[in-house]
Design an enzyme around this catalytic site. Sequence first.
Site, PDB file in Angstrom:
ATOM      1  N   GLU A 136       0.835  -1.209   0.000  1.00  0.00           N
ATOM      2  CA  GLU A 136       0.000   0.000   0.000  1.00  0.00           C
ATOM      3  C   GLU A 136       0.868   1.257   0.000  1.00  0.00           C
ATOM      4  O   GLU A 136       1.795   1.387   0.799  1.00  0.00           O
ATOM      5  CB  GLU A 136      -0.896  -0.016   1.243  1.00  0.00           C
ATOM      6  CG  GLU A 136      -1.788   1.204   1.389  1.00  0.00           C
ATOM      7  CD  GLU A 136      -2.566   1.185   2.689  1.00  0.00           C
ATOM      8  OE1 GLU A 136      -3.574   1.900   2.778  1.00  0.00           O
ATOM      9  OE2 GLU A 136      -2.179   0.437   3.609  1.00  0.00           O
ATOM     10  N   CYS A 140      -4.946  -3.199   2.865  1.00  0.00           N
ATOM     11  CA  CYS A 140      -4.806  -3.085   4.316  1.00  0.00           C
ATOM     12  C   CYS A 140      -5.955  -3.781   5.033  1.00  0.00           C
ATOM     13  O   CYS A 140      -6.147  -4.968   4.874  1.00  0.00           O
ATOM     14  CB  CYS A 140      -4.672  -1.611   4.718  1.00  0.00           C
ATOM     15  SG  CYS A 140      -3.870  -1.391   6.329  1.00  0.00           S
ATOM     16  N   LYS A 195      -9.517   1.203  -3.346  1.00  0.00           N
ATOM     17  CA  LYS A 195      -9.954   0.721  -2.037  1.00  0.00           C
ATOM     18  C   LYS A 195     -11.397   1.126  -1.774  1.00  0.00           C
ATOM     19  O   LYS A 195     -11.778   2.281  -1.945  1.00  0.00           O
ATOM     20  CB  LYS A 195      -9.036   1.279  -0.947  1.00  0.00           C
ATOM     21  CG  LYS A 195      -9.294   0.686   0.439  1.00  0.00           C
ATOM     22  CD  LYS A 195      -8.273   1.187   1.458  1.00  0.00           C
ATOM     23  CE  LYS A 195      -8.471   0.531   2.815  1.00  0.00           C
ATOM     24  NZ  LYS A 195      -7.504   1.015   3.809  1.00  0.00           N
TER      25      LYS A 195
END
Length: 413
Positions: free
Chosen positions: A166, A285, A235
């Site tokens: 990330e 994440c 995301k």
Amino acid sequence: AAASALFVAFAPVQSAWRALFFASLWLLAELARVKFFTGFPWGEGGYAHVDGWARPLAAWVGVHGLTFVAAAVAAWLAFCLLAPRTRWRSALAGVLASAIIAWLPVFNVGDVEPDAALAQPMSVTLLQGNIPQDEKFVRGTGVDTALRWYGEQLQNAKSALVVAPETALPLLPQQLPDGYWQALQARFTSGDQAALIGLPLGDFDTGYSNSVLGLKPALPGQAFQSQPEPYRYDKHHLVPFGEVIPPGFHWFIRLMNIPLGDFNRGAVGQPSFAWQGQRLAPNICYEDLFGEELAARFVDGRQAPTVFVNVGNIAWFGNTVAIDQHLQISRMRALEFGRPMIRATNTGATVIINRLGDVTHSLPRHTRGALTGDVQGRSGITPYAWWAGRFGLWPLWALGLVIALGAFLARRR
């Protein structure tokens, strides 16, 4: 606390109903943690069983179902077996029920064996830059180190797939040094290698996103396109305060030094990255906490992911138990879906997890390095992937509410 208070106020007398009532309230409390204030179901009780006797149940009921089973068994032991004057029939019934629950998954765990297209494992290189969080977005220190190290690793890796974590590149593509992004695109335009790279995307007018870009060679019919359009994943489940700023809290983002702290949200169930017969499904994440959102990619079995790819950065928490907890969460997703999970992170845990939830390759945490290994993709749909992809968590909500209502009515009788 709310679940315990309701139990004390309304629990029935009979041991079996008391155990089910407690488990249903505990399940509902955990489901609430999934949803309220965007959700943060970190450290749920079901994760304790990623290595336990109940782990085969994950492919059927998921971590929340494991939470319910664990709470019911524990409560039944407390209220029945350990209580005075326990009737032997009740004790025997509880033992038999526990045995049936424990052995049920052995008979069918879903078709998650490799098919002909997935017979060969894929070689992967997972990068871990170990950039300190207080330097990660600072030019002259963390930014320069990240661009130099990740650039070298991406250019020199030999595996079929290279994954950078990330925001491995902590700048927008238009902010990168001249020729940097073009060199990466040229690197993966031809040959037999591909890359998944975490970086922010967007601009002031359209907004920004926390994203993964996928680079791979052009298809034969695109041979004359020197730079094919990259694959993109944005995301979906954003972190409050880190990626979504509630009104009146911009001061927190400034205090934590989080640039681009208010992102656009990607869609649920975005397409996978197709490469060498695999369908690689990125998640960023803590998105891998939300199995019901990952399950949306399994509604169409023909397009279901064969491998999960988690790119993350939890350097915010330092070298703490948070790294172990997040690894446990990823392992549970592998059990639920019967899919391997590869994880490339900034500080750890950078690992390869097989479909059984076991770590096969790992890199020492808080070190800078590249982890190489093979990952075996899988096809087929587990029972959990089937029902969670279609109905989300509603079956568990219904289970908890129906049992709680039944126990309450039994108490009144």
